[in-house]
Enzyme design. Structure first.
Site, PDB file in Angstrom:
ATOM      1  N   PHE A 129      57.314  29.723  -9.161  1.00  0.00           N
ATOM      2  CA  PHE A 129      55.944  30.017  -8.747  1.00  0.00           C
ATOM      3  C   PHE A 129      55.580  29.080  -7.612  1.00  0.00           C
ATOM      4  CE2 PHE A 129      51.937  31.978 -10.506  1.00  0.00           C
ATOM      5  CZ  PHE A 129      52.513  33.207 -10.761  1.00  0.00           C
ATOM      6  N   GLN A 169      38.833  28.737  -4.494  1.00  0.00           N
ATOM      7  CA  GLN A 169      40.095  29.162  -3.895  1.00  0.00           C
ATOM      8  C   GLN A 169      40.032  30.619  -3.426  1.00  0.00           C
ATOM      9  OE1 GLN A 169      43.833  29.544  -6.342  1.00  0.00           O
ATOM     10  NE2 GLN A 169      44.473  27.817  -5.102  1.00  0.00           N
ATOM     11  N   HIS A 209      38.812  33.897  -5.508  1.00  0.00           N
ATOM     12  CA  HIS A 209      39.309  34.289  -6.827  1.00  0.00           C
ATOM     13  C   HIS A 209      39.390  33.175  -7.870  1.00  0.00           C
ATOM     14  CE1 HIS A 209      43.790  33.392  -7.215  1.00  0.00           C
ATOM     15  NE2 HIS A 209      43.321  32.620  -6.285  1.00  0.00           N
ATOM     16  N   GLU A 232      51.127  38.465  -4.329  1.00  0.00           N
ATOM     17  CA  GLU A 232      52.014  37.955  -3.291  1.00  0.00           C
ATOM     18  C   GLU A 232      53.344  38.694  -3.244  1.00  0.00           C
ATOM     19  OE1 GLU A 232      50.043  33.661  -3.027  1.00  0.00           O
ATOM     20  OE2 GLU A 232      52.088  33.671  -3.796  1.00  0.00           O
ATOM     21  N   LEU A 248      42.975  41.903  -6.074  1.00  0.00           N
ATOM     22  CA  LEU A 248      44.151  41.285  -5.481  1.00  0.00           C
ATOM     23  C   LEU A 248      45.326  42.235  -5.307  1.00  0.00           C
ATOM     24  CD1 LEU A 248      44.619  37.798  -7.119  1.00  0.00           C
ATOM     25  CD2 LEU A 248      43.399  38.426  -5.054  1.00  0.00           C
ATOM     26  N   HIS A 283      42.215  33.980  -1.988  1.00  0.00           N
ATOM     27  CA  HIS A 283      43.528  34.604  -1.967  1.00  0.00           C
ATOM     28  C   HIS A 283      43.589  35.459  -0.705  1.00  0.00           C
ATOM     29  CE1 HIS A 283      46.879  37.120  -3.146  1.00  0.00           C
ATOM     30  NE2 HIS A 283      47.133  36.277  -4.123  1.00  0.00           N
ATOM     31  N   ARG A 340      44.082  24.765  -6.935  1.00  0.00           N
ATOM     32  CA  ARG A 340      44.826  25.008  -8.162  1.00  0.00           C
ATOM     33  C   ARG A 340      46.186  25.635  -7.859  1.00  0.00           C
ATOM     34  NH1 ARG A 340      45.883  29.414 -10.915  1.00  0.00           N
ATOM     35  NH2 ARG A 340      44.341  30.720  -9.867  1.00  0.00           N
ATOM     36  N   ARG A 342      49.424  29.909   0.548  1.00  0.00           N
ATOM     37  CA  ARG A 342      48.279  30.784   0.320  1.00  0.00           C
ATOM     38  C   ARG A 342      47.053  30.433   1.174  1.00  0.00           C
ATOM     39  NH1 ARG A 342      46.679  31.717  -5.939  1.00  0.00           N
ATOM     40  NH2 ARG A 342      48.607  32.903  -6.068  1.00  0.00           N
TER      41      ARG A 342
END
Lengths: 567, 345
Positions: free
Chosen positions: A118, A232, A346, A247, A244, A234, A381, A278
């Protein structure tokens, strides 16, 4: 209503884990979970990716230490290192505990829980169940709470804490199904109501109800909020809904294209192109739109995520969910047409200021999950740490509240307090002079936040944002609830949610203005670099005389010294 | 490049939403309101309803939360089919609607109505509790968190699809048995029960199964497949229902429930004569006392209308019965072998 030992507000991952843990700690306790929706609908279910834990199933050399370092670095060094240590060292235990109680997980050949790589993680340590990890965790926790006989008050909207001086006596809430305002006297209260990123409205990937209710209630009761400016974004949200596009679409080779037909990422990340980090990709999309190279539509400006060159076979086999989403929500089949996208808010890193046990400054009041701010995410995060956060700190808060609930007997919540609260919310329906429409105010709030307190921030724009939020608050005092019925009045609920968002928006904007640096998700064009000398500290906001009063808290450091954050 | 060439214009149409309305505080019975709005292609039914609520009629009431097809809040009947409003494109509905440009929107069926499009979900939660829709872990709670159960990917796949269920209750709304009897366990709860029963970590398999074979349980399903057709997550719910039945016969035999005895009687008749001996079917399924008590009045009516089935002795074997019996024996042999294989594993 008789006295509860613990009232948990919110039935997502954090709230349900807290309830279960408290029942485990002491089955004799009288525990209630209040949720404005059925708990199995909570936004925890939207987390697809997974939860990080150094189980070392996939990579045998993974360690808790590495997880700690990745999290601190990802946070741009604003996370509290002692809190991160709790998060990461509890992680393997809590994932195994979830497994032991029946959560389904994808598996490796040796039958242990599967883990995948990740973003921002040095080893593959994200435990997952296909692309529905949050959903299966939430279902399992709900099932286990039913097994243990947790008392649920579903479709109750929490209004405010009832206070006795500086101590909480419990919660006052409205039963949505009947419209009745009711008292929930409680020795302890845990807020676990999720994030506040929905204030960006259709510039947000969040559920309609992620309106920061718990944070707003705590704030109104004088409990400080922390690091609210960190939201944050996205890079690829759908144009119309903000939902969303994960990715994976770029991972498989999708192109980002502007209205001139250029793969514009060559300007910002010539090597990594679409696969840059990101925050960088989000900023690049925003720049293209701001500089007039976006497409225009009634639903706002956007860019193209083009998958057509990948071919129908690959799209169908590797990206079926993304294709389905585009067809459902945009009416676009990515095999034939490019996907209209733009950056979307998000996740909210900020929240109710708590210590490592979920305790707030008010005795007997706790917060956990996205609702709270311990802080483990700092300024940014990492993917896979949000599910982990709600589980670990939900459990810790549940146990701490169970231990505290024993002794104290709060004075009762008086009938006239309940009647006053009832009057207060009903005034939205009765006043003849009320004319403002909820939808208009909410739209304008999202707009001003997106324009002025969005991805790029700058002093004059934030000032404009603050003025506009203040004007919206003024107009809100004339808002009209057109549905005057008692039964299931969603119009009233929406207005109450808007009130919460407006209260919190003020703190987000205030934080964005005062933090004169760029760190993690917070980007000031007028202060483009990280400033550790002045700003390596948390901000706090306490409501006094109707305005957020700013305060500061040091970041707890440990083994890891400040470093530049490069990937 | 000019602005206008960049602007993407979608097709627009006037669409009428014919929406079920009911407010228990003022209405004695439900009615329909028509809302006609101009919409552009690409819009979902939920966004259209949101638009109506914000711009036309703020009292219109429905549930919605994630708006992304994962929370299950916005299930409703759209053009006579239960589905999620948030994942349903208006333009797709316009293609299947009976009256041109009119989309009918109603609440889910088989659950008590609260207001407009909102129904009470508590009965479903109650049934989940009744049938222990949770893993009752083989590991004592005090030991949780120390080590993982080892589960193969193959075993995970047995319940993988079933855990896609978001409890939207679309299957509940379309279930034909529930329409006749609201006490029926319901497809979603059968699916969840199956998911728990095939989980090797669960310790309550036998008790859960005992509950499922009782009255209003798994044997009441008539295989109409409506649940599976309507499932918004495309879960093969009927496989789960068949799975529970096979499991019940295997573990509990065919003697303890009327459903199982019914299936057994069917098989005996087909094996012997190639068709059913209907006159004695109720007795073999439910016993003499039950049949006399429950079916005698109907039997009288049938006699009067001359609709009685032929007496058992007059039921002749079908032509070609010898060959059929041979094939039937072979088929039964395969089933028996499968069972041996399963229990040997």
């Amino acid at each position: 209503m008789k006295l509860f030992d613990i009232v948990i507000v919110g039935g997502g991952g954090a709230g349900l884990y807290a309830a279960m843990e408290a029942m485990k700690a002491n089955p004799a306790l009288n525990i209630a979970v209040l949720s404005k929706i059925y708990p199995n609908r909570s936004h925890t279910s939207a987390a697809q990716g997974g939860a990080n834990a150094a189980l070392a199933n996939s990579a045998k050399d993974d360690t808790v230490e590495m997880h700690i370092f990745d999290t601190i670095k990802g946070s741009d060094y604003l996370a509290d290192q002692d809190a991160v240590e709790v998060l990461c060292s509890e992680a393997p235990k809590i994932i195994r505990e979830l497994e032991n109680m029946g959560t389904p997980w994808s598996r490796l050949d040796d039958k242990t829980i599967a883990q995948r790589p990740f973003g921002g993680a040095g080893r593959p340590r994200c435990c997952y169940c296909a692309d529905k990890t949050g959903h299966t965790i939430l279902q399992t926790l709900y099932e286990q709470c039913l097994r243990k006989g947790v008392q649920f008050f579903n479709e109750y909207f929490a209004l405010d804490l009832s206070l006795d001086g500086s101590r909480s006596k419990g919660i006052i809430a409205m039963n949505i199904k009947t419209g009745k305002v009711e008292a929930f006297p409680a020795r302890t209260v845990i807020f676990a109501t999720g994030g506040y990123a929905k204030m960006y409205w259709n510039r947000s990937s969040n559920a309609a109800g992620n309106t920061g209710d718990g944070q707003a209630i705590a704030y109104r009761a004088g409990i400080p909020l922390k690091d609210m400016e960190f939201v944050q974004f996205h890079p690829t949200g759908l144009r119309k809904s903000g939902l969303l596009v994960t990715e994976g679409a770029r991972g498989e080779g999708g192109y980002l294209v502007n209205a001139l037909g250029e793969r514009f990422m060559s300007r910002y990340a010539p090597e990594k192109m679409e696969l840059g980090p990101r925050d960088l990709v989000s900023r690049s999309l925003e720049t293209e739109i701001l500089e007039g190279r976006g497409f225009d539509s009634p639903a706002g400006k956007y860019l193209h995520l083009d998958l057509r060159h990948l071919g129908a076979d690959l799209i169908k086999s590797r990206l079926p969910q993304i294709r389905e989403m585009c067809m459902y929500f945009e009416g676009v089949d990515p095999i034939d047409e490019p996907i209209p996208v733009r950056p979307t808010a998000h996740y909210s890193m900020g929240g109710i200021d708590t210590d490592n046990f979920g305790r707030t400054v008010m005795e007997g009041v706790y917060a956990a999950g996205e609702c709270g701010c311990v802080s483990v995410h700092g300024a940014n995060r990492l993917g896979g740490n949000s599910l982990l956060d709600i589980l670990v700190f939900g459990r810790i808060a549940g146990r701490a509240a169970a231990e505290e609930a024993g002794g104290f007997n709060p004075s009762p919540i008086l009938d006239n307090e309940v009647a006053d609260k009832d009057q207060e919310i009903r005034s939205f329906m009765r006043s003849k002079g009320h004319y403002e429409r909820y939808g208009t105010l909410r739209e304008e709030l999202g707009q001003t936040l997106g324009m002025n307190v969005g991805i790029y921030r700058e002093s004059s724009k934030i000032h404009r944002g603050i003025e506009e939020i203040a004007a919206l608050k003024e107009r809100f005092s004339h808002v009209r609830v057109f549905d005057t019925g008692d039964v299931y009045n969603t119009n009233l609920v929406q207005v109450l949610e808007l009130r919460n968002m407006l209260d919190l928006a003020e703190t987000v904007a205030a934080g964005a203005l005062v933090r004169e640096e760029s760190r993690g998700s917070h980007t000031r064009t007028d202060y483009p670099t990280r400033d550790d000398i002045n700003w390596h500290r948390h901000t706090t906001y306490t409501l006094m005389n109707g305005k957020p009063v700013l305060g500061f808290k040091p970041v707890s450091m440990g083994r890891y010294e400040l470093q530049e954050r490069t990937y | 490049m000019t602005d206008s060439s960049k602007q993407h214009i979608e097709e627009k149409r006037d669409v009428t939403f014919r929406v079920h309305r009911f407010n228990p505080q003022v209405d004695s019975k439900p009615y329909f309101d028509d809302y006609t709005i101009k919409l552009e292609k690409g819009i979902t039914v939920l966004r259209a309803l949101n638009y109506i609520k914000e711009h036309v009629d703020a009292s219109l009431t429905f549930r919605a939360f994630c708006q992304a097809g994962i929370c299950g809040s916005c299930a409703m009947r759209i053009n006579n089919m239960s589905k999620l409003a948030c994942t349903t494109q208006v333009w797709d509905e316009l293609e299947r609607t009976r009256e041109p440009n009119v989309i009918r929107v109603e609440p889910l069926r088989n659950l008590p109505l609260i207001k407009d499009l909102v129904v009470e979900m508590d009965p479903l939660v109650g049934k989940m509790q009744q049938f222990s829709n949770w893993v009752d872990s083989k590991m004592p709670e005090e030991q949780w968190g120390r080590k993982e159960f080892l589960v193969s990917e193959e075993e995970f796949r047995k319940y993988d699809k079933a855990t896609d269920c978001i409890l939207c209750a679309s299957c509940v709304s379309e279930c034909t048995i529930l329409r006749a009897n609201r006490d029926y366990v319901s497809p979603a709860v059968l699916l969840k029960s199956y998911r728990m029963n095939v989980d090797s970590r669960d310790a309550s398999h036998e008790q859960r199964l005992a509950g499922l074979v009782g009255d209003h349980g798994v044997w009441d399903c008539t295989h109409c497949y409506r649940c599976q057709e309507t499932c918004v997550k495309h879960i093969p719910i009927m496989d789960a229902i068949h799975g529970i039945r096979e499991d019940a016969i295997e573990r509990r035999g065919v003697k303890d429930t009327s459903g199982a005895r019914h299936a057994e009687a069917f098989m005996t008749d087909i094996g012997k004569k190639g068709k059913l001996v209907e006159a004695t079917l109720p007795i073999r399924t439910n016993g003499v006392a039950w049949t006399l008590k429950n079916l005698l009045p109907m039997a009288f009516k049938m006699v009067i209308k001359r609709r009685t089935p032929p007496p058992p002795l007059l039921v002749k074997s079908t032509s070609g019965i010898e060959q059929f019996r041979a094939e039937f024996r072979e088929m039964s042999g395969h089933v028996a072998k499968d069972h041996e294989k399963k229990s040997g594993e």
